[in-house]
Design a protein around this motif. Structure first.
Motif, PDB file in Angstrom:
ATOM      1  N   CYS A   1      13.205  42.491 -75.931  1.00  0.00           N
ATOM      2  CA  CYS A   1      12.282  41.513 -75.349  1.00  0.00           C
ATOM      3  C   CYS A   1      11.626  40.686 -76.446  1.00  0.00           C
ATOM      4  CB  CYS A   1      11.221  42.204 -74.493  1.00  0.00           C
ATOM      5  SG  CYS A   1       9.942  43.042 -75.435  1.00  0.00           S
ATOM      6  N   SER A   2      11.041  39.583 -76.024  1.00  0.00           N
ATOM      7  CA  SER A   2      10.360  38.692 -76.960  1.00  0.00           C
ATOM      8  C   SER A   2       9.031  39.318 -77.393  1.00  0.00           C
ATOM      9  CB  SER A   2      10.101  37.348 -76.278  1.00  0.00           C
ATOM     10  OG  SER A   2       9.250  36.555 -77.063  1.00  0.00           O
ATOM     11  N   TYR A   3       8.771  39.254 -78.696  1.00  0.00           N
ATOM     12  CA  TYR A   3       7.519  39.818 -79.196  1.00  0.00           C
ATOM     13  C   TYR A   3       6.321  39.027 -78.677  1.00  0.00           C
ATOM     14  CZ  TYR A   3       3.821  41.357 -82.287  1.00  0.00           C
ATOM     15  OH  TYR A   3       2.641  41.846 -82.766  1.00  0.00           O
ATOM     16  N   ALA A   4       6.489  37.735 -78.451  1.00  0.00           N
ATOM     17  CA  ALA A   4       5.393  36.905 -77.954  1.00  0.00           C
ATOM     18  C   ALA A   4       4.928  37.383 -76.579  1.00  0.00           C
ATOM     19  CB  ALA A   4       5.827  35.446 -77.896  1.00  0.00           C
ATOM     20  N   VAL A   5       5.854  37.800 -75.731  1.00  0.00           N
ATOM     21  CA  VAL A   5       5.486  38.296 -74.403  1.00  0.00           C
ATOM     22  C   VAL A   5       4.757  39.630 -74.532  1.00  0.00           C
ATOM     23  CG1 VAL A   5       6.417  39.073 -72.184  1.00  0.00           C
ATOM     24  CG2 VAL A   5       7.389  37.076 -73.307  1.00  0.00           C
ATOM     25  N   PHE A   6       5.266  40.499 -75.376  1.00  0.00           N
ATOM     26  CA  PHE A   6       4.619  41.793 -75.610  1.00  0.00           C
ATOM     27  C   PHE A   6       3.205  41.589 -76.158  1.00  0.00           C
ATOM     28  CE2 PHE A   6       3.764  45.227 -78.701  1.00  0.00           C
ATOM     29  CZ  PHE A   6       3.690  46.296 -77.819  1.00  0.00           C
ATOM     30  N   ALA A   7       3.049  40.706 -77.140  1.00  0.00           N
ATOM     31  CA  ALA A   7       1.738  40.432 -77.724  1.00  0.00           C
ATOM     32  C   ALA A   7       0.809  39.799 -76.694  1.00  0.00           C
ATOM     33  CB  ALA A   7       1.880  39.533 -78.941  1.00  0.00           C
ATOM     34  N   ASN A   8       1.347  38.984 -75.804  1.00  0.00           N
ATOM     35  CA  ASN A   8       0.535  38.363 -74.756  1.00  0.00           C
ATOM     36  C   ASN A   8      -0.024  39.424 -73.805  1.00  0.00           C
ATOM     37  OD1 ASN A   8      -0.642  36.372 -73.134  1.00  0.00           O
ATOM     38  ND2 ASN A   8       1.166  36.328 -71.809  1.00  0.00           N
ATOM     39  N   VAL A   9       0.793  40.408 -73.444  1.00  0.00           N
ATOM     40  CA  VAL A   9       0.325  41.481 -72.554  1.00  0.00           C
ATOM     41  C   VAL A   9      -0.793  42.274 -73.245  1.00  0.00           C
ATOM     42  CG1 VAL A   9       0.995  43.617 -71.390  1.00  0.00           C
ATOM     43  CG2 VAL A   9       2.503  41.634 -71.294  1.00  0.00           C
ATOM     44  N   LEU A  10      -0.605  42.588 -74.523  1.00  0.00           N
ATOM     45  CA  LEU A  10      -1.637  43.332 -75.256  1.00  0.00           C
ATOM     46  C   LEU A  10      -2.927  42.527 -75.392  1.00  0.00           C
ATOM     47  CD1 LEU A  10       0.305  45.105 -78.145  1.00  0.00           C
ATOM     48  CD2 LEU A  10      -0.717  46.121 -76.130  1.00  0.00           C
ATOM     49  N   SER A  11      -2.809  41.240 -75.730  1.00  0.00           N
ATOM     50  CA  SER A  11      -4.022  40.434 -75.904  1.00  0.00           C
ATOM     51  C   SER A  11      -4.727  40.200 -74.572  1.00  0.00           C
ATOM     52  CB  SER A  11      -3.684  39.101 -76.571  1.00  0.00           C
ATOM     53  OG  SER A  11      -2.843  38.326 -75.747  1.00  0.00           O
ATOM     54  N   THR A  12      -3.980  40.069 -73.489  1.00  0.00           N
ATOM     55  CA  THR A  12      -4.594  39.906 -72.171  1.00  0.00           C
ATOM     56  C   THR A  12      -5.380  41.152 -71.801  1.00  0.00           C
ATOM     57  OG1 THR A  12      -2.790  38.454 -71.470  1.00  0.00           O
ATOM     58  CG2 THR A  12      -4.128  39.429 -69.738  1.00  0.00           C
ATOM     59  N   SER A  13      -4.812  42.318 -72.050  1.00  0.00           N
ATOM     60  CA  SER A  13      -5.520  43.555 -71.723  1.00  0.00           C
ATOM     61  C   SER A  13      -6.785  43.702 -72.566  1.00  0.00           C
ATOM     62  CB  SER A  13      -4.598  44.760 -71.908  1.00  0.00           C
ATOM     63  OG  SER A  13      -4.226  44.874 -73.257  1.00  0.00           O
ATOM     64  N   LYS A  14      -6.739  43.273 -73.809  1.00  0.00           N
ATOM     65  CA  LYS A  14      -7.937  43.352 -74.657  1.00  0.00           C
ATOM     66  C   LYS A  14      -9.000  42.363 -74.188  1.00  0.00           C
ATOM     67  CE  LYS A  14      -9.617  43.331 -79.285  1.00  0.00           C
ATOM     68  NZ  LYS A  14      -9.390  43.727 -80.610  1.00  0.00           N
ATOM     69  N   ARG A  15      -8.586  41.151 -73.845  1.00  0.00           N
ATOM     70  CA  ARG A  15      -9.543  40.154 -73.353  1.00  0.00           C
ATOM     71  C   ARG A  15     -10.232  40.602 -72.076  1.00  0.00           C
ATOM     72  NH1 ARG A  15      -6.425  35.665 -71.898  1.00  0.00           N
ATOM     73  NH2 ARG A  15      -4.711  36.523 -73.037  1.00  0.00           N
ATOM     74  N   LYS A  16      -9.511  41.289 -71.231  1.00  0.00           N
ATOM     75  CA  LYS A  16     -10.078  41.745 -69.957  1.00  0.00           C
ATOM     76  C   LYS A  16     -10.910  43.011 -70.116  1.00  0.00           C
ATOM     77  CE  LYS A  16      -8.294  38.388 -67.781  1.00  0.00           C
ATOM     78  NZ  LYS A  16      -9.131  37.294 -67.344  1.00  0.00           N
ATOM     79  N   GLY A  17     -10.887  43.628 -71.292  1.00  0.00           N
ATOM     80  CA  GLY A  17     -11.720  44.805 -71.545  1.00  0.00           C
ATOM     81  C   GLY A  17     -11.053  46.135 -71.250  1.00  0.00           C
TER      82      GLY A  17
END
Length: 143
Positions: A113-129
């Protein structure tokens, strides 16, 4: 006369004074000090003293639910087995963050998979707390 007997007998038959240090008393004193040190050292315990909590643990512990997020080789994100877009992923994570007991998020990316998609999922979860995130299936990345 031999050399050793010459040394012992001087003029007048008196033995020659020895100029070497007598180390026997020094060794005796050191041995006494060593024994005193060994006796006065307290016996060492090979145990660790822990202060354990007293009481009964709560019996009604609520186990958090588990949310499975998969990312396949085409970089499509799946929420509990159903494909979701990036906006839907943010909405679902925002709902999870509002719960009193945060669920565990198990993120399982495919190695292609694309690392950008993986990083997006991680950053979204961090932003949401969301803080209980586990990346599982990492053994596929080891060669």
């Amino acid at each position: 006369m031999r050399k050793s007997t010459q040394r012992l007998v001087r003029r007048g038959g008196d033995p020659e004074v020895m100029m070497d240090i007598n180390t026997t008393p020094l060794i005796d004193v050191m041995l006494v000090l060593l024994v005193m040190l060994i006796i006065t050292i307290p016996i060492q315990l090979h145990a660790v003293n822990l202060e354990m909590p007293v009481g009964v643990p709560p019996s009604d512990m609520i186990k958090p639910e588990k949310v499975q997020i998969d990312i396949d080789e085409k970089s499509i994100v799946y929420w509990q087995g159903l494909p979701v877009s990036a906006a839907e992923l943010e909405e679902k994570m925002a709902l999870l963050a509002q719960q009193p007991v945060q669920p565990e998020i198990h993120l399982r990316p495919n190695k292609d998979c694309s690392y950008a998609v993986f990083a997006n999922v991680l950053s979204t979860s961090k932003r949401k707390g969301l803080s209980k995130i586990a990346v599982i299936g990492s053994e596929q990345f080891v060669k």
